[in-house]
Design a protein around this motif. Sequence first.
Motif, short mmCIF file in Angstrom:
data_model
loop_
_atom_site.label_atom_id
_atom_site.label_comp_id
_atom_site.label_asym_id
_atom_site.label_seq_id
_atom_site.Cartn_x
_atom_site.Cartn_y
_atom_site.Cartn_z
N CYS A 1 45.95 89.11 64.35
CA CYS A 1 45.97 88.39 63.08
C CYS A 1 44.56 88.04 62.62
O CYS A 1 43.68 87.74 63.43
N SER A 2 44.36 88.04 61.32
CA SER A 2 43.08 87.66 60.72
C SER A 2 43.07 86.20 60.31
O SER A 2 42.00 85.61 60.13
N ALA A 3 44.25 85.61 60.14
CA ALA A 3 44.35 84.20 59.77
C ALA A 3 45.77 83.73 60.06
O ALA A 3 46.69 84.55 60.19
N VAL A 4 45.93 82.40 60.18
CA VAL A 4 47.25 81.84 60.41
C VAL A 4 47.41 80.59 59.55
O VAL A 4 46.47 79.81 59.39
N ILE A 5 48.59 80.44 58.98
CA ILE A 5 48.97 79.22 58.27
C ILE A 5 49.93 78.47 59.20
O ILE A 5 50.92 79.04 59.65
N ASN A 6 49.63 77.21 59.48
CA ASN A 6 50.55 76.43 60.30
C ASN A 6 50.70 75.02 59.75
O ASN A 6 49.95 74.60 58.87
N HIS A 7 51.64 74.28 60.31
CA HIS A 7 52.02 72.97 59.80
C HIS A 7 51.29 71.83 60.51
O HIS A 7 51.54 70.67 60.23
N GLY A 8 50.40 72.15 61.44
CA GLY A 8 49.63 71.13 62.12
C GLY A 8 50.19 70.70 63.46
O GLY A 8 49.58 69.85 64.13
N GLY A 9 51.33 71.25 63.88
CA GLY A 9 51.84 70.93 65.20
C GLY A 9 50.87 71.39 66.28
O GLY A 9 50.22 72.43 66.13
N PHE A 10 50.81 70.65 67.39
CA PHE A 10 49.78 70.95 68.38
C PHE A 10 49.95 72.34 68.98
O PHE A 10 48.96 73.05 69.21
N GLY A 11 51.18 72.76 69.26
CA GLY A 11 51.38 74.07 69.87
C GLY A 11 50.85 75.20 69.01
O GLY A 11 50.13 76.08 69.50
N SER A 12 51.18 75.20 67.72
CA SER A 12 50.70 76.24 66.81
C SER A 12 49.19 76.17 66.65
O SER A 12 48.48 77.19 66.69
N TRP A 13 48.69 74.95 66.46
CA TRP A 13 47.26 74.73 66.24
C TRP A 13 46.45 75.17 67.45
O TRP A 13 45.45 75.88 67.33
N ALA A 14 46.87 74.78 68.66
CA ALA A 14 46.12 75.10 69.86
C ALA A 14 46.25 76.57 70.24
O ALA A 14 45.32 77.16 70.80
N THR A 15 47.39 77.19 69.94
CA THR A 15 47.54 78.61 70.22
C THR A 15 46.58 79.42 69.35
O THR A 15 45.93 80.36 69.83
N ALA A 16 46.47 79.07 68.08
CA ALA A 16 45.49 79.73 67.21
C ALA A 16 44.08 79.51 67.72
O ALA A 16 43.23 80.41 67.67
N LEU A 17 43.83 78.32 68.23
CA LEU A 17 42.50 77.99 68.75
C LEU A 17 42.11 78.92 69.89
O LEU A 17 41.00 79.48 69.90
N ARG B 1 56.80 90.32 56.21
CA ARG B 1 57.68 90.66 57.32
C ARG B 1 58.19 89.35 57.93
O ARG B 1 57.41 88.50 58.35
N VAL B 2 59.50 89.18 57.97
CA VAL B 2 60.10 87.97 58.53
C VAL B 2 60.61 88.30 59.92
O VAL B 2 61.38 89.24 60.12
N VAL B 3 60.14 87.52 60.90
CA VAL B 3 60.61 87.71 62.28
C VAL B 3 61.17 86.40 62.78
O VAL B 3 60.69 85.32 62.44
N ARG B 4 62.19 86.49 63.60
CA ARG B 4 62.90 85.31 64.07
C ARG B 4 62.62 85.07 65.55
O ARG B 4 62.82 85.96 66.38
N SER B 5 62.13 83.87 65.84
CA SER B 5 61.95 83.42 67.22
C SER B 5 61.08 84.35 68.07
O SER B 5 61.40 84.66 69.21
N VAL B 6 59.97 84.79 67.52
CA VAL B 6 58.98 85.57 68.27
C VAL B 6 57.85 84.62 68.68
O VAL B 6 57.31 83.90 67.84
N PRO B 7 57.48 84.60 69.96
CA PRO B 7 56.40 83.70 70.40
C PRO B 7 55.10 83.97 69.64
O PRO B 7 54.69 85.13 69.49
N LEU B 8 54.44 82.90 69.20
CA LEU B 8 53.21 83.06 68.41
C LEU B 8 52.12 83.77 69.19
O LEU B 8 51.35 84.55 68.62
N ASN B 9 52.04 83.51 70.49
CA ASN B 9 50.97 84.12 71.27
C ASN B 9 51.11 85.64 71.34
O ASN B 9 50.15 86.34 71.67
N ALA B 10 52.29 86.18 71.04
CA ALA B 10 52.47 87.62 71.01
C ALA B 10 51.98 88.23 69.71
O ALA B 10 51.56 89.39 69.67
N VAL B 11 52.01 87.46 68.63
CA VAL B 11 51.65 87.98 67.31
C VAL B 11 50.18 87.74 66.98
O VAL B 11 49.54 88.56 66.31
N LEU B 12 49.61 86.65 67.45
CA LEU B 12 48.27 86.24 67.02
C LEU B 12 47.13 87.19 67.35
O LEU B 12 46.14 87.25 66.59
N PRO B 13 47.15 87.96 68.44
CA PRO B 13 45.98 88.77 68.77
C PRO B 13 45.50 89.70 67.66
O PRO B 13 44.30 89.99 67.57
#
Length: 424
Positions: free
Chosen positions: A312-328, A298-310
């Motif tokens: 989720c069982s896993a996340v792939i990210n590029h190492g940026g602090f925002g994505s990394w810390a939100t998953a944390l 499913r491809v979604v455009r410009s949806v905030p990660l904090n809305a999708v993560l709750p």
Amino acid sequence: MRVLFATIPEKSHLYCMTPLVWAVRAAGHEVRVASTSQFTQAIAGMGMPAVAVGSNDEITAGMSANRDSQGWESLDWNELDPAKLTYESELERSQLFAFGCAMYNEPMVGGLVDFARAWEPDLVVWDPLTYAGPIAAGVVGAAHVRALCFTDVWVLKRQLFRKLYEQAPADTRRDPLGDYLTGRTADFGGAFSEESITGQLTLDPLPDCLGVATDAVRAPIRFVPHNGTGALPDWVNVRPDRPRVLVSLGASNHERYGGDYVSKTELLSTVAELDVEVVAALLPGQADELGTLPSNVRVVRSVPLNAVLPHCSAVINHGGFGSWATALVYGVPQLVVTTRLAEQLLRAQRVEAQGAGLALETDQTSPEQVRDGIARLVEEPSFRENAARLREEAVSRPAPSRVVPLLERHAQERRAAPWRMPSA
């Protein structure tokens, strides 16, 4: 009180600062957020008054012209073992860092000082790379605070470099960052001190097991995710029938460096071979580059990660602090596929060491390795358990609203006489 927030024009840095800005404003204080003119729309989008202090349209051009720079050794800040560092290598790293800091700060410093003189803030809160912040604070005698948005390797590396500097032969000693800040501070009547680099106080959002120890005076703060705005589709609130894997590649590589460092279609298709639901949260430009994908992507455009993560069982990210810390803070195991830029690999390895994720380097990783890594994160309970433990450590830190009284006291206690230019 009046609080001036200052940041370089990078969305990830602004977004990390945003919840604290809101908290200060909600406590009844006057707030302004300053950056270059190209960034005022992003600031206004977070609901705060934006102040344009200079113009800088060269950053993106410089980054996109040097896409391979994410592999440069001098931009790799992940090695912190003193036994593996040399004065020569750290000097080269410091030289490039000072150049980059000047590139970001020179367009801002004059305008920021002028605005501070006109508005007279009681406190300046600055992004860790916005060295114009403590200069503006000194000019008006305001207290100042550094708000972290990554592991504090910048200060730790500074401390390690200074030790190597003292041990080096006198005729080889150079301090590029110190020299740059000494000169710019003197231009406005001040005297350089290490507080121009560490801040009088540093707000640190990382659990101790993921951060680094430095000599900087610091106070804990909770990382509260702000991943931008966007309309939320109905499905984000529904628990999926099979494990949901979120893929986020951030904005900076695409917008600043001219493209992502992975093959998106191949990565998504390979991960979709698992019995999972893959959600690719992408910028519109990233989504437009995709080819044909399997039905469970499913491809979604410009949806905030904090809305999708709750859910989720896993996340792939590029190492940026925002994505990394939100998953944390959502307790989601993460597979970080990153370059060695800054301290991105270090953060990934810290999560891996805590058993809450896996770290891979972009140029040494195949889509099959990513798929196999996600299979482990989804199937092995220990990853979820350890991610939940790290979440508890992360969210136990004081919320931004609880940090505001600390800032109020700091603004009162560290008020100083404004700098004065020497008489001719």
